[in-house]
Design an enzyme around this catalytic site. Structure first.
Site, PDB file in Angstrom:
ATOM      1  N   GLU A 150       9.611  10.274   8.928  1.00  0.00           N
ATOM      2  CA  GLU A 150       8.414  11.078   9.212  1.00  0.00           C
ATOM      3  C   GLU A 150       7.133  10.237   9.194  1.00  0.00           C
ATOM      4  O   GLU A 150       6.235  10.437  10.022  1.00  0.00           O
ATOM      5  CB  GLU A 150       8.305  12.209   8.174  1.00  0.00           C
TER       6      GLU A 150
ATOM      7  N   LYS B  28       4.748   4.017  18.537  1.00  0.00           N
ATOM      8  CA  LYS B  28       4.722   5.415  18.080  1.00  0.00           C
ATOM      9  C   LYS B  28       5.057   6.376  19.218  1.00  0.00           C
ATOM     10  O   LYS B  28       5.832   7.316  19.037  1.00  0.00           O
ATOM     11  CB  LYS B  28       3.360   5.732  17.462  1.00  0.00           C
TER      12      LYS B  28
ATOM     13  N   GLY C 292     -12.067  -2.727   5.534  1.00  0.00           N
ATOM     14  CA  GLY C 292     -10.626  -2.593   5.290  1.00  0.00           C
ATOM     15  C   GLY C 292      -9.952  -1.596   6.227  1.00  0.00           C
ATOM     16  O   GLY C 292      -8.790  -1.241   6.033  1.00  0.00           O
TER      17      GLY C 292
ATOM     18  N   ASP D 124       0.781  -0.917  18.475  1.00  0.00           N
ATOM     19  CA  ASP D 124       1.156   0.042  17.427  1.00  0.00           C
ATOM     20  C   ASP D 124       1.329   1.439  18.046  1.00  0.00           C
ATOM     21  O   ASP D 124       2.346   2.109  17.820  1.00  0.00           O
ATOM     22  CB  ASP D 124       0.044   0.040  16.358  1.00  0.00           C
TER      23      ASP D 124
ATOM     24  N   THR E 203       0.828  -1.211   0.000  1.00  0.00           N
ATOM     25  CA  THR E 203       0.000   0.000   0.000  1.00  0.00           C
ATOM     26  C   THR E 203       0.861   1.260   0.000  1.00  0.00           C
ATOM     27  O   THR E 203       0.697   2.143  -0.850  1.00  0.00           O
ATOM     28  CB  THR E 203      -0.916  -0.016   1.252  1.00  0.00           C
TER      29      THR E 203
ATOM     30  N   GLY F 282       1.243   8.881  10.193  1.00  0.00           N
ATOM     31  CA  GLY F 282       1.047   8.814   8.735  1.00  0.00           C
ATOM     32  C   GLY F 282       1.448  10.115   8.062  1.00  0.00           C
ATOM     33  O   GLY F 282       2.621  10.495   8.066  1.00  0.00           O
TER      34      GLY F 282
HETATM   35  N1  HSE Z   1      -2.619   0.397  11.820  1.00  0.00           N
HETATM   36  C1  HSE Z   1      -2.158   1.758  11.895  1.00  0.00           C
HETATM   37  C2  HSE Z   1      -3.309   2.652  12.331  1.00  0.00           C
HETATM   38  C3  HSE Z   1      -1.609   2.179  10.563  1.00  0.00           C
HETATM   39  O1  HSE Z   1      -4.456   2.188  12.336  1.00  0.00           O
HETATM   40  O2  HSE Z   1      -3.086   3.795  12.695  1.00  0.00           O
HETATM   41  C4  HSE Z   1      -0.776   3.426  10.586  1.00  0.00           C
HETATM   42  O3  HSE Z   1       0.370   3.287  11.365  1.00  0.00           O
END
Ligand code: HSE
Length: 403
Positions: free
Chosen positions: A124, A200, A182, A196, A11, A129
């Site tokens: 970055e 971060k 999705g 996740d 992606t 994102g």
């Molecule tokens: N799975 C992550 C989210 C993707 O939902 O933010 C971006 O890091």
């Protein structure tokens, strides 16, 4: 002309090629020279795609080609991403990555290799994102001492929590819907368990304080236990529930966690909904600043990667100093971290007296759910709360306040 190799045509990788193609003219103007994709590394074939003739399956083709000066890593995962990135840097190629797992685990080491080789390791897109947050922390906010970073850093869980709040739905139901649309992975563990967001906030905290924050040290709690009833209570007390990653200085020490928290309506994070991310930063001179936007998705994330590519082209032969040493950043033992707690409890005989004895004269919150009520504690440490919770039976759930 700068030649780029993109590792991973998923992606984000295909987004990088699309951004470089669509905005080729303005990108070359800003970079000061043309930027061309020479190779795309992927084990898969993409017949008929615009990169069909650039596909390679062997990383050595890239690392041994002196013409390639920038490598984009959008493969994800730790291995072989780490080995490929390290070898690229050692071969004198700048690397731009969107891979938060890689940056959280090896950021300090990879930055050091880049520094030694007068090139750049840029990331970055690894947090937020498309939202600029890494570069602001590295440059725009350097006059300040950072007192707090609190972010809604995961779009998937923010989408799930927003739908639970708006539709009164259960976690499992919204997760299933999000997977069908999705927005959530088939294996959603990294998102819903907070892993996740943990990586971060570890990256942001490392940059804020200049030392390695080990993500394993950060207390991490996901959103799987949050219920539709929790949202009814949250609304009744003028708050909502968000999964945040936060690190702040308390008495000169860094306290960090990832957890669902109650956020009041006057917080700038309160209205960050759906798949959006929001990152609030407080500097000791600047005060509050907020970064908001699309924290995931093909083109927003690719936009941040390509901005790093432009940065790498502009700084050929120069390392952009990034303060993130291998020295370990100590975090406050989480049992000493202090919060106010929202508590739901079964309304049994004598419970009110017991609660008052343990928590003081709390105000009862009754929203009409049979056989239970809720209350909010004063600020207390995690260990003090755990001790009291052990003494009172019937606690249904507890959620921390963001303050
Ligand atoms: N799975 C992550 C989210 C993707 O939902 O933010 C971006 O890091």
């Amino acid at each position: 002309m700068s030649k780029v190799a993109v590792m991973g045509y998923g992606t984000v990788g295909s987004g990088v090629v699309e951004v470089l193609t669509t905005n080729a003219q303005s990108i070359s103007m800003r970079a000061g020279e043309e930027v061309e994709v020479k190779y795309v590394l992927d084990l898969r074939d993409f017949p008929g795609s615009p990169v069909e003739n650039k596909l390679v399956k062997d990383f050595n083709v890239i690392v041994n080609d002196a013409e390639v000066d920038i490598v984009v890593e959008t493969m994800g995962g730790l291995h072989p991403a780490y080995e490929f990135v390290k070898a690229s840097l050692e071969a004198g190629k700048s690397v731009c990555t969107s891979n938060k797992e890689l940056v959280a685990a090896y950021g300090a080491e990879l930055l050091e290799i880049a520094r030694d080789n007068n090139i750049n390791f840029l990331f970055e897109a690894s947090v937020g994102g498309g939202i600029p947050i890494i570069r602001p922390l590295k440059s725009s906010l350097t006059a300040d001492e950072i007192e707090e970073i609190t972010g809604i850093l995961n779009g998937t869980t923010n989408y799930i929590l927003t739908k639970m709040r708006d539709n009164g739905s259960a976690f499992e139901e919204v997760l299933k819907e999000a997977q069908e649309l999705g927005y959530a992975e088939r294996n959603p563990e990294a998102d819903v368990e907070g892993y996740d967001a943990c990586r971060k906030i570890a990256i942001l905290t490392s940059l804020a304080y200049g030392k390695q924050v080990d993500f394993e040290d950060i207390y991490t709690e996901g959103i799987t236990a949050i219920t539709a009833e929790d949202f009814l209570y949250a609304k009744a007390i003028g708050t909502t529930i968000k999964l945040v990653g936060t690190s702040k200085i308390v008495n000169g020490k860094v306290v960090a966690m990832v957890a669902p928290v109650l956020i009041s309506a006057d917080s700038p994070l309160y209205s960050v909904d759906d798949v959006f991310n929001g990152i609030y930063v407080r500097g000791n001179m600047l005060g509050d600043v907020m970064f908001y936007g699309k924290g995931a998705g093909k083109l927003p994330t690719a936009s941040a990667v390509v901005a790093d590519v432009v940065e790498a082209v502009k700084h050929k032969g120069t390392n952009i100093m990034t303060i993130w040493s291998k020295d370990k950043q100590e975090l406050v033992d989480f049992s000493e971290a202090a919060h106010r707690f929202f508590v739901r409890i079964n309304n049994s005989e004598g419970i009110a007296e017991k609660v008052e004895k343990l928590f003081g004269a709390v105000k009862t919150i009754d929203i009409g759910i049979a056989d239970e009520y809720a209350f909010v504690t004063d600020e207390m440490t995690e260990s003090a709360f755990a001790d009291k919770q052990a003494e009172v039976s019937g606690v249904i759930s507890r959620i921390r306040f963001a303050d």
